[in-house]
Structures are given as structure tokens and as C-alpha cells.
Design an enzyme around this catalytic site. Structure first.
Site, PDB file in Angstrom:
ATOM      1  N   ASP A 228       0.901  -1.154  -0.244  1.00 55.86           N
ATOM      2  CA  ASP A 228      -0.283   0.424   0.384  1.00 55.86           C
ATOM      3  C   ASP A 228       0.902   1.693  -0.464  1.00 55.86           C
ATOM      4  O   ASP A 228       2.394   1.234   0.826  1.00 55.86           O
ATOM      5  CB  ASP A 228      -0.896   0.169   1.232  1.00 55.86           C
ATOM      6  CG  ASP A 228      -2.064   0.888   0.774  1.00 55.86           C
ATOM      7  OD1 ASP A 228      -2.436   1.276  -0.173  1.00 55.86           O
ATOM      8  OD2 ASP A 228      -2.571   0.754   1.842  1.00 55.86           O
ATOM      9  N   HIS A 365      -8.380  -1.975  -8.811  1.00 51.71           N
ATOM     10  CA  HIS A 365      -8.845  -1.490  -8.178  1.00 51.71           C
ATOM     11  C   HIS A 365      -7.873   0.102  -7.634  1.00 51.71           C
ATOM     12  O   HIS A 365      -8.134   1.197  -7.967  1.00 51.71           O
ATOM     13  CB  HIS A 365      -7.868  -1.677  -6.693  1.00 51.71           C
ATOM     14  CG  HIS A 365      -7.688  -0.356  -5.337  1.00 51.71           C
ATOM     15  ND1 HIS A 365      -8.751  -0.444  -4.716  1.00 51.71           N
ATOM     16  CD2 HIS A 365      -6.980  -0.571  -4.401  1.00 51.71           C
ATOM     17  CE1 HIS A 365      -8.379   0.074  -3.397  1.00 51.71           C
ATOM     18  NE2 HIS A 365      -7.363   0.141  -3.663  1.00 51.71           N
TER      19      HIS A 365
END
Length: 513
Positions: A228, A365
Site C-alpha cells: 500500500d 482497484h
């Protein structure tokens, strides 16, 4: 608007226009560290050195000694506690905030060098109701912040009501949050106890969430297994031009900081709000066993691939990156850990040559949340950028959960992401991304579907009825028109709140007066 006395007003103006040296506090005599409290995954863009940041900020007029440290630093903490509180004695809280807590607040400048880092970094932010509890009624020109997350959780964020929310987030009792970060939980707990002692009963705990980087080679990865924070933008005045990585967006400071260049309401906010930022917090439970089972059950059937490899490929196409962090737009069928570890290459793509979804699905995503070349390039939509500064929470998946392919109902085994995002305009930033891109079934092409990773079933049919399976297209590289039905939410909202993270000078001259 709140009326201040002449002396207080004068103090505010003097502080606002004072030179940068006026904000530099006396050195803290508390013990300092010899190793950094920040993590440094090689996949993520590196932070500037203190010297580099000083040079960049000087040219842009940013005062890094006055900006709270978490805003521009991003997702680089090892342990972080979010301590949500309600103010029960405003007079005592304000007095202690100015006399004792302020000296604990860690600035951006402090975090950039080990020699100036505290043992535990501390930041603080306040909800709209929290500012009112302190007597601050100025209009910060952000109606989403003013109304609070409870008001738009269903309409804008696709939460199917508040049935899954942590009780403390249901209502308006959360006045603020302390963010405490260090390299050990003992350090964090020691500093929290110190803060509670200082505040002398003027606050009540509403909720706490302990975040922690995952162990070993999973550091920097969330509980689904993916890295992330790779695509956080560079901020002009903080990141030196030579340190901007290929594919990394460069945004004006006003996209993150109130009152700075390109802030939508730069001339309309109260002067004391300058160099503050709006903090979006969401506690996002991740159903990792269920996600992994879904990948196994729907593994892509590709030539010369095992079922396990087909499952990994499906996961990569759902996210847009392999678990190593290599982007599928650059390596669509096989993982490339060497590419993933190279921050000169791992973000250097723009989807511009992928019109048939053989590389990256329209629904992936990272494409839903950051469409890059789909909208003309990474710098074509600066107002929609946010800086993510979250951290995983909860334990690793247990053997029992792996065997049952189901997340435990034991509260102590809940895991997920403590999602944190900064911006100067919540409507243009987080809410726009969530409502207009992530949960929009027709973005960026008709029939794309909602984000298959973080999207929720309740919105897919255009209603708020729960348990409506969402349909996503483009995940099979052999047949872009085929669809996959996803009958479970892999991510469950446990609630959250909108906060304002003020500058240190604002804490000193307004919030503690």
C-alpha cells in the site's frame, strides 16, 4: 463566527505572519532515538532528507516546523495507536493542550531526521463537534467535515447503514483523535499514559485502535497481501524535483494543506487554519480468508498455469498489482519482484495503451482509484489526489481461519486497515474518489462495475439494499466481456470520522486559548 478578544486576535495574526523561526520550539529534552521510527519499504517513494525538504519548502514558502508530521510523511509507521476521545472539561483540556500537549506534537521537520525524532511521535486532530467543544465555530469551508461521517456514510460511501460500525463512531461523541507512532507498542502506551496524566480527566476514551506493520517481508503490505502507499503523490514544496519518481503525480501544496497554493478556498478560510489538513479515518475490516477462498474458487484458466497461479493472477487483476507490487500494466501475466522493488519503474505506467483490458482491467482497484492516463495523465486531476497514511491492524490470519476459509467472529482476531487520508477538501478528495470512481459502476467505461476489492454489494443495483451481489467485468484477460459475480464484501466498514489536523501555531494561538 466566533468573536475573539482584541489580544487573542492580535496573537493569531502575529503568529500567522511571523517568520518561520517564530514557530521553532525549544529543543525537547526528552530522550531521542538512534534509529528511525519510520519504516522504509523499497517499493515506496523515499522521503526527502531534512536538508532536501528544507530547500524545497523554502522555495515554496512552506513551514515544515508548523505542519503536523503525519500529513506529508504518509504510510511509514511501524506501530501506531489511534486514540479517539471526547472532551469532558474544555477549560482544563485547552489549558493543558497549550501548556503541555503542544510540546509533544511532532512536526514534519522533526520526523525527517533521526536526530530530531521523538521516541514516540504524537499528532492530534479534531472533529467538527470537537472544535465546537473548544469554542471554535469558524467556517472551515468544508461541509462534509462539518456534517461528520455519519451523515454521508450511506449516500456517499456506500456503507449499508451503521450496523457494523464500532459503537463509538455512531453519534457525535468523538471530539478528537491522538495519533501515536513508534517502533514498539510499549513506547506508544507509555506516551499515551503520559498524555492521559497531563490531561487530568478532561477527556474520556471513546475507542482505540492499535495499528501495526505486518511482520517480515510483509512489512508495508495490507492483510490481503498487497503493498500500500505506492501511488501517493509528491507535494511541491516538500518533495525535491530530483526525488519525484517516474509515474508519481506532483501536486500543489494546497491540495493537502489549507491556505496554500491551489487550495480551493485559499482566500476564504480563517487565517489560523492555514497549514492544517482534513484527516479522513475509516476502520476497514478485511475478510482475508474469504478473499483468498474467492480467488481459489474463481482461479483464471490460463495456458501453462496451475490453479494456484491462476488464483494469483485473478488477485493481481482485481488489485491491479501483484503481491510483490509489480503493476500488471507492465507485467500482465507473471509477477516480477525485481521490477516491484525498483521505485524508478514500479509506478511508471499510465494505462494509456490498454484499451482491451488484456493488461489491466478497467475495474482494477488501482485503476478505479487513480485512473492516470484514462483521464489524460496523473497530473490532469490534481484536486482528486489524497495522501494515504494508514496502517494495518489486527493479527495475522490463524490456521483455523485458513482451514475454514472464514474470518473468526472473535473480536480480538479482527484485522483490517486503519485507513487515513489527508486532503484540503474532503468532497474533492476522498468522497469524490469513493463515490464517483470506486463505487460508480460506469466508471470509467459503461458496465465496468464497482471496485471488486473495496466496493460493496449494497450499491451495485442502484439501491441501498444489502446482499445484492456486485457484477464486475474485465477480470478474465481471455474474455473482457465476461463478468464475475461477487457475493461477499471483502472489506467491511466499521465506521470512522472526519477530522481537522491543525498546525502547531493554530493549537498554540487558537485551540488552546
Amino acid at each position: 463566527m466566533k468573536l475573539f478578544s482584541a489580544s487573542v486576535f492580535a496573537a493569531i495574526i502575529a503568529s500567522h505572519y511571523a517568520s518561520a523561526t517564530a514557530h521553532i520550539r525549544a529543543p525537547n529534552v526528552k530522550p531521542r532515538r538512534t534509529n528511525s521510527l519510520l519504516t522504509a519499504p523499497p517499493q515506496q517513494p523515499p522521503l526527502p532528507s531534512a536538508q532536501q525538504a528544507a530547500s524545497a519548502s523554502s522555495s515554496a514558502g512552506l513551514n515544515l516546523t508548523d505542519i503536523q508530521g503525519d500529513i506529508l510523511i504518509g504510510m511509514k509507521k511501524n506501530k501506531e495507536l489511534f486514540f479517539f476521545f471526547s472532551i469532558t472539561d474544555a477549560a482544563t483540556f485547552k489549558a493543558k493542550l497549550g501548556s503541555d500537549i503542544l510540546e509533544l506534537i511532532t512536526s514534519t521537520n522533526q520526523l525527517l531526521a533521526v536526530a530530531t525524532q521523538p521516541i514516540t511521535a504524537v499528532n492530534v486532530a479534531f472533529s467538527s463537534t470537537g472544535l465546537k467543544a473548544l469554542g471554535i465555530t469558524d467556517d472551515l469551508k468544508d461541509p462534509v467535515f462539518e456534517a461528520g461521517m455519519l451523515s454521508n456514510a450511506v449516500s456517499d460511501l456506500s456503507d449499508p447503514g451503521t450496523g457494523n460500525w464500532v459503537p463509538g463512531f455512531v453519534g457525535t461523541s468523538v471530539h478528537g483523535v491522538f495519533l501515536l507512532a513508534s517502533d514498539t507498542i510499549d513506547n506508544v502506551n507509555t506516551e499515551l499514559a503520559n498524555i492521559q496524566t497531563i490531561l487530568n480527566g478532561s477527556i474520556t476514551e471513546i475507542h482505540r485502535l492499535q495499528g501495526e506493520a505486518r511482520p517480515g517481508d510483509q512489512q508495508g503490505h495490507e492483510h490481503f497481501g498487497f503493498m500500500d502507499g505506492i501511488s501517493n503523490p509528491a507535494v511541491d514544496g516538500f518533495t525535491p524535483p530530483a526525488e519525484i519518481r517516474p509515474g508519481q503525480a506532483l501536486i500543489p501544496p494546497g491540495i493537502m494543506l489549507l491556505g496554500e497554493a491551489n487550495d480551493t478556498f485559499q482566500n476564504d478560510r480563517p487565517p489560523w487554519a492555514k497549514d492544517g489538513s482534513f484527516l479522513v479515518f475509516r476502520q476497514m475490516q478485511q475478510r482475508a480468508p474469504e478473499f483468498n477462498k474467492f480467488l481459489q474458487d474463481h482461479a483464471l484458466n490460463m495456458p501453462n498455469m496451475t490453479s494456484e497461479q491462476g488464483a494469483d493472477l485473478l488477485g493481481a487483476r482485481i488489485v491491479g498489482r501483484w503481491k510483490s507490487d509489480a503493476p500488471i500494466d507492465l507485467t500482465p501475466l507473471v509477477d516480477d519482484p525485481v521490477l516491484a522493488a525498483d521505485n524508478q519503474r514500479n509506478n511508471n505506467f499510465d494505462f494509456s495503451d490498454a484499451t482491451n483490458q488484456t493488461r489491466c482491467p478497467f475495474s482494477a482497484h488501482i485503476r478505479k482509484a487513480n485512473p492516470r492516463g484514462d483521464l489524460g495523465g496523473i497530473n490532469k486531476f490534481p484536486n482528486q489526489h489524497i495522501i494515504r497514511a494508514g496502517i494495518p491492524y489486527g493479527p495475522e490470519v490463524t490456521d483455523a481461519e485458513k482451514a475454514s476459509n472464514s474470518s473468526s467472529t472473535d473480536p480480538s482476531l479482527e484485522r483490517g486497515l486503519a485507513f487515513v487520508a489527508y486532503q484540503s477538501n474532503i468532497q474533492n478528495g476522498f468522497v469524490f474518489l469513493q463515490k464517483n470512481w470506486v463505487d460508480n459502476t460506469n466508471f470509467f467505461r459503461p458496465g465496468t462495475g464497482v471496485d471488486p476489492l473495496i466496493g460493496t454489494n449494497s450499491r451495485n443495483s442502484g439501491t441501498d439494499a444489502p446482499n445484492t451481489p456486485r457484477v464486475v467485468s474485465g477480470l478474465d484477460p481471455n474474455n473482457a466481456t465476461s463478468t464475475i459475480e461477487i457475493g461477499i464484501d471483502f472489506v467491511v466498514s466499521r465506521g470512522g470520522e472526519y477530522f481537522f489536523s491543525p498546525s502547531l501555531s493554530a493549537i498554540r494561538t487558537v485551540l488552546s486559548v
